[in-house]
Design a protein around this motif. Structure first.
Motif, PDB file in Angstrom:
ATOM      1  N   LEU A  20       0.828  -1.206   0.000  1.00 27.30           N
ATOM      2  CA  LEU A  20       0.000   0.000   0.000  1.00 27.30           C
ATOM      3  C   LEU A  20       0.864   1.258   0.000  1.00 27.30           C
ATOM      4  O   LEU A  20       0.571   2.221  -0.722  1.00 27.30           O
ATOM      5  N   LEU A 100      -7.436   1.446   3.641  1.00 28.78           N
ATOM      6  CA  LEU A 100      -6.894   0.083   3.697  1.00 28.78           C
ATOM      7  C   LEU A 100      -5.703  -0.012   4.659  1.00 28.78           C
ATOM      8  O   LEU A 100      -5.522  -1.039   5.327  1.00 28.78           O
ATOM      9  N   THR A 101      -4.920   1.045   4.754  1.00 26.23           N
ATOM     10  CA  THR A 101      -3.787   1.051   5.685  1.00 26.23           C
ATOM     11  C   THR A 101      -4.276   1.034   7.129  1.00 26.23           C
ATOM     12  O   THR A 101      -3.721   0.321   7.971  1.00 26.23           O
ATOM     13  N   ALA A 104      -5.517  -2.523   7.722  1.00 27.06           N
ATOM     14  CA  ALA A 104      -4.400  -3.467   7.857  1.00 27.06           C
ATOM     15  C   ALA A 104      -3.679  -3.271   9.183  1.00 27.06           C
ATOM     16  O   ALA A 104      -3.317  -4.243   9.858  1.00 27.06           O
TER      17      ALA A 104
END
Length: 122
Positions: A20, A100-101, A104
């Motif tokens: 990412l 998304l980071t 995650a």
């Protein structure tokens, strides 16, 4: 069984963070940017990737996941803060990679905590 979670370079969450970060850092090659968007995406992307690499190398480093969540949140809000919401590709990349980071990093937090506890027992 807990020993496998401590092995460096094996956690998929951290590999996702590295990917990412790289995507965010190189995306100005594909999308129109202004100076603020360009440098914001490069710097935040590099920091996300480097923190992911650090977490891969030291799986018990719990604070690395917290840093990852903060960096993801910064990437997510950067189009508004840095004024590049009108640059659709750059803005959407920042929003998606940022979200998304955060996901995650949050998903990796319990794994990092377990690795930290296991490493402390040895």
């Amino acid at each position: 069984m807990a020993q496998t979670s401590v092995r460096p370079w094996t956690r998929p969450h951290d590999w996702v963070e590295v990917v990412l970060g790289v995507v965010l850092a190189v995306s100005p090659l594909w999308f129109a940017t202004n100076t603020a968007a360009l440098w914001t995406m490069i710097v935040l992307g590099a920091l996300i990737a480097l923190d992911g690499l650090a977490s891969l190398a030291r799986p018990g480093m719990v604070y690395g996941e917290g840093i990852q969540i903060v960096l993801g949140a910064l990437a997510f809000i950067s189009p508004w803060v840095m004024g590049y919401t009108e640059l659709t590709g750059a803005a959407w990349t920042s929003w998606i990679v940022g979200a998304l980071t955060v996901i995650a990093g949050a998903a990796a937090l319990p794994v990092a905590n377990a690795a930290h506890r296991t490493a402390g027992q040895h």
